[in-house]
Each structure stands twice: as structure tokens, then as C-alpha cells.
Design an enzyme around this catalytic site. Structure first.
Site, short mmCIF file in Angstrom:
data_model
loop_
_atom_site.label_atom_id
_atom_site.label_comp_id
_atom_site.label_asym_id
_atom_site.label_seq_id
_atom_site.Cartn_x
_atom_site.Cartn_y
_atom_site.Cartn_z
N HIS A 337 0.82 -1.20 0.00
CA HIS A 337 0.00 0.00 0.00
C HIS A 337 0.86 1.26 0.00
CE1 HIS A 337 -4.09 -1.39 0.14
NE2 HIS A 337 -3.82 -2.25 1.09
N GLY A 338 2.06 1.15 0.57
CA GLY A 338 2.94 2.31 0.61
C GLY A 338 3.85 2.17 1.82
#
Lengths: 414, 427
Positions: A337-338
């Protein structure tokens, strides 16, 4: 080329009602063709190309080049590995190929961390979803399931327009079967019916419900929570629930669009959401929330990790093995997701949720076995216990979405 | 098969015909209706703020003069001396059209003005500048508040009227920073980059704007607030029939004393209970480090001034004070406040905006404030002393000399000194 691309209007997929107008217009020949059992491959290619081009036109033009480069890279990897796999099956070759396939995504995810949040120039909208598809192909090739993927078929699978930017994530073999066999007329009419329904439901989800939650609840709670400040406050709980629902309605709405447009193109793209807030436990939740992603992680990360750990007898206890696999699986998802503390903590919390869930189910099974031996009825399972289970699961997932939203980062550090 | 297809598409077709029919049947230039206009003028709702139909209907009424009063949360502090109450009671030949609520700032107003350019052209307006807007950039809540008062029609009207000037480019840049995922960001980006819009873009703007305005007309008179009856008339009917400043002051004191008797700060009782739960202790010394001296808001404020200059609008600016007792308690620095006000006033006066009612030193006067930062009873009367003559008597049209240095970061970040002459920003 660049000037021309920069001058074109940019159109983000499913962003506004206008987009649907253009999209439906372009789809008419495809729909008529499929109604008569014909697939116009060349027209479909042109149609997809135009809409993908518009996704990256205007100020986003550098992303178009990034996409082209990325597609060449992935197609070359997949094709070369397929060629190699015909005669050989080296472990390390496979690992290296997977590493090379995820390399661009890793660079894109790590780049902002070391460059004050600036995005990498090789990134583009949809890179993570394309990576899932190509890595999935490599996996299927390794397993010997996929042997004859032509360049053209690889391209049309990777670049399938309706799902390009954010999924649902399809599998090559499933997709190819749909593509090669145009659906029968009665089947296709059912597709069209479901497509119309899904587009309307998607409008309701994304443009009405998600929009209203955002304007009337989420932003107001955020403002009020920021004004209160401190470590935690009442409006932050409002942020938590409204963000959770906003995320669902926004993303589920988007997924419905992608599925509907796929169906109009005669492709039965798998569904992404199935009443996630009715989940009875965390495992159930991941069978209902962002399903194509969670199934991808289940098949290609979790299962394979369990297999490797078991085969090499890393842990004696198989429960430890599955717990470690959950942890790795969910942390990888968090990183995907990051690379920020909130995404990683989100992954970690879900791993803990799954591990505790597993432990609880084992406990219950043992208890019930013992009770059976003692001639007692099993532990009660009725509408009340199920209601409590749904309530707990719902609130836990809502809490993880608060973490996921990154709002706490703003509340605490800004 | 035909039946099945009809079952799939039939309802869709019917729905589409109905929706399009209803929306295009709505009249975007409704007849003037004084009651409706009075209600819109004091509704202080996001719906009215965003609706070009409602704003144009009232502000463009040839028989009744509505004057735009730009501001923020003070407009909802309706007491017996509120400007809308006084204007209603004393038939002054103007009525305030209240624009702005909590969280509205210069950028909000700039985009809202784009929908009413003909209505401010060569006319008068009142603008309340809240120093609280000028918070440091890392404390700004613009990203959350801007969307509440923004409608796409504002952005489209901006795109339609922009000419690629430095002002337009600055506005577009700020828009993109604040609304990075708007559906018109592509065109905004072009303006920000100084590129011209294509014919295609222009067509799209006109088409979308016409759709938006029809929708606006269709929805605008739904659920109009009854503030006018419940707050304005309810207050104004208790005032004496003829205007008497002395008498009003007495009434103001009487009302204020009754409504501020549960605390020592002169704060409205309900506000005091609601905000502090009767216990303000957790706010003690919490505002020691507040600063309004350096903020991007100074650049955004310039945007508003540029619009007034371009539209040749004659504006009375009002700078309110903070409640002195309260600010002593919270530790808000008066010298910081005054330096910020001086910076705002320099930006105004140096460009020819000379109608400035500076009330910023009056926060200690009795019953001047309704709560912590908002004008009340005596404060509203002082406001009226400046605003009413300005609007009732013919004014000389001012000559503005705009200075684009106020768009610079160096101006936003400039820390004013006591008795600053701001010489480096001279034109």
C-alpha cells in the site's frame, strides 16, 4: 508525440459521469458485435488504446511513457521465462524473475521515502495491479499450468482497460478462456443485464453514498478532530467510522464499474466485495473485502510461504508456521500500500487479527471436541453469538481503517 | 429477447428522460421574489453559498438592493444588533447578503465571486477579514474546509473568465494544491502552466456550466432555511421603530448582560457551556504560540483584492478584535495580533483600499464580543457605525494600484516588526 499527448484532455477512469458517456459510446460496436457472437479484436484494441491514452494524457503524459516501458519490461520477462520453463525449472531463475518483475514496483514504492515524498518517474496509475497480473503469470508458468501465452495475449491481458487502474485482479488463464470464447447470446444478455445493474449500483455507491459521507461526515469530523487536537478525541471516532464506510462505498463502487465494463466486453471479471461488514471473523472478512487482492496474496504469498516453511521444516508446530505466514503475508500487503508507518501498522494489525482468529477457532474446536466426548452439547452458536462476532469484527476492521487512512499521522504530527 | 432487452434498458431510458426533463425544465433565471431573496441572504448555508442562481437572484434584483457581506463564522452570531437585523428594522435601502461560514477564507470567497462577477461590478461590498484565517501553513485546514463551500460551477466560471494573467495562474495553482483530484484539474493545470485552453475545453466548460446551473436551479429552493423568520425578524421586532443610537446601545447592554452571566469572560452563556463545558481551564495558556503573522493566506487575500480591483468594487473592510479577557487567559499575544493587523492593513492601504474599519483594539470594550473571537452586541453596533454610512451615502469610486509582490512567498512569510513600514514591498 509528447506535445500532442500533453494537449489531449486527461480522463481518469470512472471519475465523473461524462467518462461513462464517452465509454458507452466507444463500447457500442463491441456490444453489438458480442450480441451477434462476434468479437472485434482490432476494434477492441483501438478502443482500449484510446482510453488508456486518455488516462495518461494532458499533464500526466510522463506516465504514459512509464507505462509503455513497464509493459515492454514485463512482457519480455514473462515471455523469456515461458521459453526457459519449457526445458528447465531452476529455483533461482524463478526467484530472480519474480524479483525483476516486482523491481519497478519496489522502486516506485521506495522512491518517495528517500526523496521527500516525490513520486518516481517510472511510476504510473495502476502499476501495482499490473504487477499482480504479471507475477501471477510467472507463478502459473512455474506451476506448469500456463505454457502457451503469446505476446499479443499477454499484452491484452495486462492492458485490459476496464481493470487497468485499480483492479479487480484477474488471472491469466481465466481471462484468456473468456476472451477466446465469446459468450452465447443468452449468456451475454445476462452479462449486459448485470452490467447495467452494476453501473447503476456503482453510481449509487460512489457518486451518492461515498460522496455524501465525505462531504457531510468525513471532512467535518476531520476538521473537528484537528481542531480538538491531542492524542485522541471523540471526533476521531467519527473519522474512523465515516472513513471506513467512505472507503468501502468508494472502492466497491469503482469495482462495480470495472466489473460492469468488463462484462460489456464479454469478460467475466471476478467480484471484489461481498458484504464485508457482515464478516463474522477476520478470515471471513478477507474473503469478502478486496477479494481479488486477498485471494492473490493467499495463493501467491501465504500458501507458497506455508509450503516452503513446511517443506523445509522451519517450525515444528504448524500453527506457528501459519502464524508466521500470516504475518509476512499481511506485512507485504501493508508495504504494497505504501512505505509509511500507518500502512505497515495496518498490515501488522490484520496479521494479528488473523493469528488471534486462528487461535480462537482452534480453542473452540478443542472445547467442542471435549464437550462431545463428555456428552455435552457444543458451545452455543446462535444469532446472538454471531451478532457479537460481527460486531467485534466490524469494529476491529474500522479501527484498522482509521490507521490505514493516515489521519492519525496528521492528527499527531502536523 | 425483445422483452428481455426492454426489461434491461426500459427503466434506464425512462429514468434518463425523467431526470434530464426535470433538470432542463428548471429556470436558471427565476423571477425576483423578495421573501425568497431575504431568506437566501441570511441562510448562511453552504447551499446558498455555492448556488449561483440564488446569489444572482438576490444580488441582481433591480428593485431591492442586496449587498454582499463576505466573511466567515461571525455571520451566524445573530443577536439583536446583527447587521441583518438592523438593516431589516431600519429600511436603509440595503440588505446584507451574508456570504461565508466557519472555515471560509479568501480562496473560498475568490472562487464564489466567480459566480457573481456582474453582481459585484462597479458596486459596493463589505468584507470581514478574520485574522484567524492567517494561520501558519502547516496549521491550515483549507484542504478540509474548501470543498465544503466549493461547487464545480465556481471552478468552471473561473475557467470561463480567466485570461491567463498572473492572478489567474496563481488562483489555478492554489486550486490544484487544495483540490488535487477535482474533475477539472486538467484545465486548471493548463491555466496554472500559462497554457491557453483549447476550443474543446471551452465547449466543455460551457456545456458543463449550463448543466450545473440547471441542476442548481432545480435544487436551489429546496429546504431553504427559515433563519430570516426565526432569527432576523424575531430579533428586529423588539427594536424601537426609529433608529436611535443611544437607545440601541442601552438595549444591547441589557441583552448582553442577561446572556453572558455564567462566566467572567463576557462570553455568551450557551457558547460557554457548549465549547468549554463550563470549565475553560484546559484552554489556559494554550494560545501562547499562536501566530497570524506568516501565512499563505496573505497571498490568497491578494487574490480577493485583485478581483475587487478588476471588478471595480468599492469595499469596506472590517478587522474584528479578539475577546481581550479571553485572549489574556489563553495567552494569545496582543502584539502579535496587532502586527498581523498592520500587515493586512499595509496590503490594503498601499493598493488603494482605504475603507478599513479597524476594530482590532476594541476587544476589551464591554459587550463588544459575543464569544471568544466573534463580534456581538456593542461590536455589531460599532460595525454598523462604519458600514451603514458607507453603504447609504454615495462614495467616491476608489483607484486601485495593484502590487503583485503580494503574491510572493516572501510576503506570506514576512514577519512584521512593530511599527513596520514594509518598505521592501513598496511598488
Amino acid at each position: 508525440m509528447t506535445n500532442w499527448l500533453a494537449a489531449l484532455p486527461n480522463m481518469q477512469p470512472y471519475a465523473d459521469p461524462m467518462y461513462f458517456g464517452y465509454l458507452i459510446l466507444g463500447l457500442i460496436p463491441i456490444v453489438i458485435g458480442l450480441f451477434f457472437g462476434r468479437r472485434f479484436q482490432i476494434y477492441e484494441a483501438v478502443f482500449s488504446f484510446v482510453f488508456i491514452l486518455l488516462m495518461f494524457a494532458g499533464p500526466k503524459w510522463p506516465q504514459f511513457y512509464a507505462l509503455v516501458g513497464y509493459i515492454i519490461w514485463q512482457t519480455a520477462l514473462v515471455q523469456w521465462y515461458q521459453y526457459y520453463r519449457r526445458n528447465k525449472d531452476g529455483n533461482w531463475t524463478f526467484y530472480i524473475m519474480v524479483a525483476l518483475a516486482i523491481l519497478p514496483l519496489v522502486i516506485v514504492k521506495l522512491h518517495p521515502v528517500f526523496n521527500q515524498g516525490k513520486a518516481s518517474i517510472i511510476g504510473f496509475l495502476g502499476i501495482s495491479y499490473l504487477t499482480f497480473k504479471s507475477v501471477g503469470m510467472l507463478m502459473e508458468m512455474r506451476d506448469g499450468v500456463l505454457k502457451h501465452a503469446k505476446v499479443w495475449s499477454t499484452l491484452r491481458f495486462l492492458l485490459f482497460m476496464p481493470t487497468l487502474s485499480s483492479g479487480p485482479i484477474d488471472r491469466y488463464s481465466r481471462f484468456e478462456k473468456d476472451y477466446e470464447n465469446a459468450p452465447s447470446r443468452s449468456e451475454y444478455v445476462d452479462y449486459v443485464q448485470s452490467a447495467v445493474w452494476n453501473i447503476m449500483l456503482g453510481f449509487f455507491y460512489k457518486f451518492i453514498v461515498a460522496y455524501m459521507i465525505q462531504t457531510f461526515l468525513l471532512t467535518r469530523f476531520q476538521m473537528s478532530a484537528m481542531a480538538h487536537g491531542g492524542f485522541f478525541n471523540l471526533p476521531t471516532i467519527g473519522v474512523m467510522y465515516s472513513y471506513g464506510f467512505y472507503l468501502f462505498f468508494d472502492f466497491a463502487g469503482y469495482s462495480l464499474f470495472a466489473i460492469a465494463i468488463s462484462k460489456l466486453m464479454g469478460i467475466n471479471t471476478p467480484i471484489n466485495f461481498n458484504k464485508p461488514f457482515m464478516a463474522k471473523n477476520m478470515k471471513d472478512f478477507w474473503n469478502r473485502w478486496h477479494m481479488t487482492l486477498s485471494f492473490w496474496f493467499r495463493d501467491y504469498v501465504f500458501m507458497r510461504l506455508v509450503l516452503v516453511l513446511t517443506r523445509n521444516k522451519v517450525f515444528k508446530n504448524r500453527n506457528v508456521t501459519s502464524s508466521v505466514a500470516y504475518l509476512v503475508d499481511m506485512l507485504v500487503m501493508g508495504f504494497w500500500h505504501g512505505v509509511t508507518w500507518w500502512y505497515i501498522l495496518y498490515g501488522f494489525l490484520h496479521a494479528m487479527g488473523l493469528i488471534v482468529n486462528d487461535w480462537w477457532l482452534r480453542q473452540k474446536k478443542q472445547k467442542n471436541l471435549a464437550r462431545k466426548k463428555a456428552g455435552l452439547a457444543p458451545l452455543p452458536s446462535n444469532w446472538f453469538t454471531q451478532g457479537v462476532a460481527i460486531f467485534i469484527t466490524f469494529n476491529f476492521t474500522m479501527f484498522t481503517f482509521l490507521i490505514f487512512s493516515g489521519f492519525l499521522n496528521r492528527l499527531w504530527f502536523h | 429477447m425483445r422483452k428481455k432487452l426492454w426489461l434491461i434498458f426500459g427503466p434506464l431510458l425512462c429514468a434518463m428522460v425523467l431526470v434530464v426533463g426535470c433538470i432542463f425544465a428548471a429556470n436558471t433565471h427565476p423571477k425576483h421574489n423578495l421573501l425568497q431573496e431575504k431568506r437566501a441572504a441570511v441562510a448562511t448555508s453552504a447551499t446558498v453559498f455555492k448556488s449561483s442562481v440564488l446569489k444572482n437572484q438576490a444580488l441582481g434584483d433591480p428593485n431591492h438592493r442586496f449587498v454582499p457581506f463576505f466573511g466567515s463564522s461571525e455571520w451566524t452570531r445573530t443577536d439583536s444588533m446583527h447587521p441583518a437585523v438592523l438593516a431589516d428594522r431600519y429600511h436603509r435601502g440595503y440588505r446584507p447578503f451574508l456570504l461565508g461560514q466557519k472555515g471560509a477564507t479568501s480562496l473560498t470567497h475568490y472562487f464564489a465571486m466567480q459566480q457573481m462577477l456582474p453582481e459585484i461590478q462597479h458596486r459596493q461590498a463589505v468584507f470581514v477579514i478574520s485574522p484567524q484565517w492567517f494561520v501558519p501553513d502547516n496549521k491550515s485546514t483549507l484542504k478540509q474546509s474548501f470543498p465544503i463551500y466549493y461547487s464545480n460551477a465556481q471552478g468552471l466560471d473561473f475557467l470561463k473568465h480567466q485570461r491567463g494573467t498572473e492572478v489567474d495562474r496563481y488562483a489555478a495553482k492554489r486550486f490544484l494544491k487544495t483540490m488535487p483530484s477535482s474533475s477539472i484539474k486538467g484545465m486548471m493545470q493548463k491555466v496554472a502552466d500559462g497554457q491557453p485552453l483549447s476550443n474543446w475545453d471551452r465547449k466543455r466548460i460551457n456545456l458543463q456550466l449550463s448543466m450545473n446551473n440547471h441542476e442548481d436551479a432545480f435544487f436551489s429552493d429546496w429546504k431553504m432555511s427559515k433563519n430570516y423568520e426565526n432569527r432576523i425578524v424575531a430579533n428586529s421586532k423588539h427594536l424601537p421603530k426609529t433608529y436611535n443610537r443611544q437607545k440601541l446601545s442601552e438595549i444591547a447592554n441589557k441583552n448582553a448582560t442577561a446572556k453572558t452571566d455564567n462566566n467572567d469572560f463576557g462570553i455568551n452563556n450557551t457558547f460557554y457551556m457548549k465549547r468549554f463545558k463550563g470549565n475553560p481551564a484546559r484552554f489556559k495558556n494554550t494560545q501562547k504560540h499562536f501566530s497570524y503573522e506568516q501565512s499563505q493566506e496573505y497571498n490568497d487575500f491578494q487574490l480577493v483584492l485583485e478581483q475587487f480591483a478588476a471588478s471595480d468594487t468599492n469595499v469596506m473592510f472590517v478587522i474584528p478584535p479578539v475577546n481581550e479577557k479571553w485572549s489574556r487567559y489563553t495567552g494569545l499575544s496582543q502584539s502579535m495580533y496587532q502586527k498581523s493587523v498592520a500587515k493586512m492593513k499595509y496590503q490594503l492601504h498601499s493598493q488603494g483600499f482605504n475603507n478599513v474599519a479597524d476594530l482590532s483594539r476594541d476587544g476589551g470594550k464591554k459587550h463588544f464580543m459575543q464569544d471568544t473571537i466573534h463580534l456581538g452586541w456593542q461590536g455589531w453596533l460599532a460595525f454598523d457605525d462604519h458600514v451603514a454610512p458607507f453603504l447609504m451615502h454615495k462614495q467616491k469610486q476608489p483607484h486601485y494600484q495593484m502590487n503583485h509582490k503580494f503574491f510572493d512567498k516572501s510576503w506570506a512569510n514576512y514577519k512584521p516588526k512593530p511599527h513596520d513600514k514594509f518598505t521592501q514591498f513598496k511598488q
